[in-house]
Every structure is written in C-alpha cells, then in structure tokens.
Design an enzyme around this catalytic site. Structure first.
Site, PDB file in Angstrom:
ATOM      1  N   ASP A 301       0.811  -1.209   0.000  1.00  0.00           N
ATOM      2  CA  ASP A 301       0.000   0.000   0.000  1.00  0.00           C
ATOM      3  C   ASP A 301       0.858   1.278   0.000  1.00  0.00           C
ATOM      4  OD1 ASP A 301      -2.452   1.164  -0.120  1.00  0.00           O
ATOM      5  OD2 ASP A 301      -3.065   0.740   1.931  1.00  0.00           O
ATOM      6  N   LYS A 393      -9.817  13.642  -2.921  1.00  0.00           N
ATOM      7  CA  LYS A 393     -10.168  12.943  -1.681  1.00  0.00           C
ATOM      8  C   LYS A 393     -10.151  13.885  -0.486  1.00  0.00           C
ATOM      9  CE  LYS A 393      -8.179   9.199   0.952  1.00  0.00           C
ATOM     10  NZ  LYS A 393      -7.159   8.175   0.747  1.00  0.00           N
TER      11      LYS A 393
END
Ligand code: NAD
Length: 546
Positions: A301, A393
């Site tokens: 990630d 975001k």
C-alpha cells in the site's frame, strides 16, 4: 550537479563505487525483568554500487486506472516538457512529491553555507523520463481516454498529453470478480480467458518477456496499482511455502488471488515486484519464492496522504510526552478506488493496512503506555464513496491526547487533494529505488555475514581493495525496511521490528544511500554542528574577556 568524496574509506573504479563505514550500535540484554545491560558495539560494513544505470521499464497492473494513467501522464509530461494554462497561470511538468526527484540531502558545510544536493544525485539512479511504461488492465481503454476518464489532470494538460498517451493500450489481465467489489464487473472487458491459473500465469510471464524484448530492457519492475483486493485466506498447504503455492496454481486453487499470481510471475521472470495496494499479496509462499530466486518484493500500500500525516503527528505527540487516547480518521472520495472500497471485503483490506501504522510508536513509550495491550488508543478508520468529489479525496482526522495534569488536547485536520497526484511520485520512487538496490551489495568486515536465506548473489570481484576479504551480498528480498517511507504497511524480514515513524524511515533510507556513497551517516542534527551552535565562539569570548 556532481561531487566526489575524497576519503580512504571510498574507492571509485570505472564501474563501481565502494565505501566502508563503521556503524555504532547497542545490544541490550535483560538478565532479570526490567534490568538491562547495554553493550555498545561497532561494526564495519562495506558497500559496493554498480555505477551504470541499465535500461529500465515498469509494467503496471492497473495501468488504465487513476494512478496508472496519471503515472504515465506524469512521465510523458516531464519527458516532453509540457506546459499548460490554468486559472492560476502557466504550469509546467514536475515531480513534486517525489523523494528522489524533489528532495535534497545535506552534503556538508562550504564556508558559511550548508550545501544540499538533489537526493537523486547521491548515487546513479534511472532518469524517470527514460522509463519504458506498459502494463495490464481488465479494462481495454487506451491511456489517452483513460486519462480523461480519471479526471485527475487539468483539462488543458489532458489535451496536451492525449497524443502521447493514446498509443499506450493495456494488455488483458488476470481477473477474478470474487476478489474485488461487484461494481467493478462492468469495467472487465479485457481479461485473459485462458481456462487455468497455470495458463494465465504463463501468459503474463510471456507478456513480461515480450515487453522486455520490445523495449530492449535490462531491468523490468512490476508494480501492482490495480484495485484493492479482499484478503486471501491463508491456508496451510497452499500459501505457506513456495512449492505449495506453485502447486496450488497448477491445481487451480480458488484462493490464490490475481495479485499473488502477478507476484509469482514477476519473481519467476526475475523481475522485482511492488504491491501498491493493501491486500495480503505477499503470502509466505511468495516471500519464500523471492528468497529462492533472489528477486526483490515489497509492499504493501502506497503511503500518501492521511497515513503519512498520521505517522508524523503521532510521532510528534508521543515523542513530546503527550498521550494520544483516540485517533479517528474519516475519508470520502469519488473515484473508482472509492467505488471499489465501498464493498465490505475490500474496505477490510484498506482498514487493516491503515490501522497498524502507529502501533510501534505507542510501544516505544512505556512511560505513557505501561500496559500496551490494554492501553492502546481508540483508533477508527471510515471510508465513504461520494462520486461528486471524484479523485479529490477528503481526509478528516481527530487526535485527542491527554496532556499535563488531566488536560485534554484535541487536534482536527482537514486535507483535500487529488489522491492520485500524491500517489504517482511515490510509485516513481518505489521503482527508481528498487532498481538502484539491484545494483548494490553489502558486506561486513571481520563480522560474520549470515548465509542461507539472507545471502544473495555475490558481485564479481573488483580492483577496489576495500572489498578484499569481504563477502558481498545483495539485500534481503523483502525491501520493506528500506522502503517504509513509501509504504503504509511495510513488510519486514522475519524477526526485524517494524518502524513506522516517518522521519526514522526517511533517515534509514538516506543513511543507506549516504553510506554507499561514502558520506557520513546522519542521525539528526550532526554533533559537530550542535557543538558549534552551543559553544561560545571566539568573538563572543573576546567580548566577555575569556
Ligand atoms: P482505480 O480504480 O482508478 O484503478 C485501478 C485499475 O485497476 C482500474 O483501471 C481497474 O480496471 C484495474 N484492475 C482491477 N483489477 C485488475 C486486475 N486484476 N488486473 C489488472 N487491472 C485491474 O484506482 P486507483 O485510484 O488508481 O488506485 C489503485 C490502487 O492503489 C488501489 O488499490 C488503491 O487503494 C491503491 N492506493 C492508492 C493511493 C492513492 O493515493 N491514490 C494510495 C495508496 C494506495
């Protein structure tokens, strides 16, 4: 910008930089509970770096996604020195947000001034604009259109880039709808339809070989930036060893994910593999296979916005003696990643990777957390899909900490930005550094270097005498300990404690590169500098008559 290090601990030949460094550390023993015996030690390490940068390519799994298309766009824009107008004026291509391309390290003092050089100049690294780019996607949209679909770049930039991007078309990929959200089904028009897992594995291996040949590459890095998958259920007999995993693929085992298949294919082809999504791609069998084939793997990630801030802010609070009691993190986003994460099974993977990023920071302070098992702060992650905000975001965090004498300190943060524009420089750094590490070998003088699992390809002998009598090895294939600055949940080799503090992670990476170049490693502020800052200088001494 160039520099040379003149010291007996550094030797440069036409093709190698060899350096040695004495590193000081401490071993701690605990003969009785709570009683420690500290034994300082010094070890001499030797580093050897091949200078010639090979021809490098990167294949992205998820090439047509927001990250994939924006990554290709960033490289193209910089390659073609693209400029475009926005309401804030003219913009030009850059690599802001990249550790290797946009940050510096301090060389030392030159007269009155400190000299800093670009990070990328410490050792020879691949130029991002020289990278060959390709990859796979379960959607067949060419990259010009995929870039428009992603809605990440300004409209004028999209227009400038379209002609460079449109010729790049993703290859069909391995798809298993069980691993991603149901809402991804409509994208899946470009999938490998071969009947067995083994045949699919062979197909992507062939794709890798073809890409290498087509672009005349020496080194190829494979980067997973496709949808977050659900966690695989790790089962003994399937995922636990390299042989079982390979047998599992032959037996068409359901519980081997597409990302694990790509990792296996990459390793078997000798290509480093990076997992940029949170799922447990690097199952024990993959790690063993990487050790066996001496190929680098890392994950999981990309560490971009909220998590990066969390590892800094928590470090600041705990190292200041303040006691975080609750950390609550909300996100909402409207891109395809958000759509995929709206399913419980994929959200779980993301939640897990975001949850543990500060654990070691709490564990490092038994004054604040004497009973870490029970005492851990409340920590909650929420992610919602709000299509309107697209790639922009929103991350909102609340940190509540106990302060002196029962007081409470609450910090609230609001962070808005294009998610992919934070991720793509991190993807670039992972590729650039992974390639660099394939050219570095390390050895320990007089000490013993563990053989077996940790021992990797020796480097051919050289004229550099610093190498005499030292056995040189490549790094451990799991690069998490060195690349932790760029990864949310870095996987470390067994038995090595995980470090999440962002500045420690950066220091670790910087120190390694400095050591390879023969520069002194830095802890924080150099002791010499500190000394000159706290001593009373000659001029001042004259003033006070001493
Ligand atoms: P995205 O949904 O825009 O792109 C993912 C792409 O992968 C899509 O084009 C999809 O068609 C493709 N895909 C899905 N399954 C595939 C498969 N099996 N093989 C090949 N292609 C496949 O998402 P994104 O915003 O580009 O993010 C990509 C990944 O990166 C996600 O897992 C996300 O969680 C992770 N990530 C992103 C960030 C960030 O800041 N953007 C940070 C950390 C991690």
């Amino acid at each position: 910008m160039s520099f040379h290090v003149t010291a007996p601990t550094v030797q440069e030949t036409d093709d190698l930089i060899v350096s040695s460094l004495v590193s000081h550390g401490t071993d701690v023993e605990e003969p009785a509970p709570g009683e420690y015996v500290v034994k300082p030690y010094a070890k001499e390490y030797v580093f050897c770096t091949k200078k010639k940068v090979p021809k490098v390519g990167v294949m992205l799994v998820g090439l047509g996604g927001n990250n994939g298309s924006s990554f290709a766009g960033m490289i193209m824009a910089n390659k073609h020195k693209v400029k475009w107008m926005t309401k804030r004026g003219e913009m030009s291509a850059n690599f802001y947000g990249s550790l290797t391309q946009a940050t510096t390290i301090r060389l030392g003092k030159c007269g009155e001034k400190d000299v800093h050089i670009p990070f990328k100049n410490v050792l020879p690294m691949v130029e991002p604009t020289d990278l060959a780019i390709g990859g796979w996607d379960i959607n067949n949209m060419p990259l010009g259109d995929a870039m428009r679909r992603a809605q990440v770049f300004d409209f004028e930039l999209q227009n400038e880039l379209y002609k460079y991007m449109q010729p790049i078309v993703p290859l069909p990929s391995i798809y298993d709808p069980d691993y991603v959200a149901a809402n991804q089904e409509e994208r899946a028009n470009n999938v490998i339809t071969l009947p067995t897992k083994q045949a699919k594995l062979e197909k992507v291996r062939e794709d890798m070989r073809n890409f290498k040949k087509e672009h005349n590459l020496d080194t190829l890095v494979i980067l997973w930036t496709a949808n977050t998958e659900r966690f695989s259920e790790i089962t003994e007999g399937i995922h636990d060893t390299a042989d079982n995993l390979l047998k599992g693929i032959k037996n068409n085992e359901k519980e081997i994910s597409p990302s694990t298949m790509f990792a296996v294919a990459a390793i078997l082809e000798g290509n480093p593999f990076i997992n940029g999504s949170p799922q447990n791609t690097l199952v024990p069998g993959v790690v063993e296979l990487a050790l066996r084939h001496q190929v680098f793997i890392s994950g999981a990630d990309f560490k971009t916005g909220q998590t990066k801030i969390k590892s800094v802010l928590t470090d600041f609070l705990v190292s200041s003696g303040l006691k975080p009691r609750s950390i609550v993190s909300y996100n909402h986003l409207g891109n395809n990643d958000g759509a995929n994460l709206s399913a419980a099974k994929t959200f779980k993977s993301k939640e897990t990777s975001k949850m543990h990023v500060v654990d070691d920071i709490f564990l490092s302070n038994p004054v604040l957390y004497p009973n870490p098992e029970k005492d851990q702060p409340d920590h909650c992650i929420v992610i919602k899909y709000i299509p309107f905000v697209q790639d922009s975001k929103r991350a909102m965090d609340e940190y509540s900490s106990e302060i002196c004498m029962g007081g409470l300190n609450t910090i609230v943060l609001h962070n808005t930005c294009e998610d992919s524009l934070l991720a793509i420089p991190v993807m670039l750094d992972l590729v650039v550094l992974t390639e660099l590490f394939t050219r570095i070998r390390i050895g320990e003088r007089s000490g013993k270097t563990e053989k077996g699992h940790d021992a990797m390809k020796p480097l051919p002998s050289s004229k550099a005498s610093l190498l005499d009598g030292v056995e040189m090895f490549s790094f451990h294939p799991l690069l998490g300990a060195i690349l932790g600055f760029l990864l949310k949940a870095p996987m470390f080799p067994k038995g090595v404690p995980v470090v999440n503090s962002l500045f420690k992670q950066r220091q670790c990476l910087e120190n390694l590169l400095r050591a390879c170049r023969g520069l002194n490693t830095r802890t924080c502020i150099g002791l010499n500098k500190m000394y000159s800052a706290i001593q009373i200088g000659e001029e001042d001494r004259k003033k006070i008559g001493k």
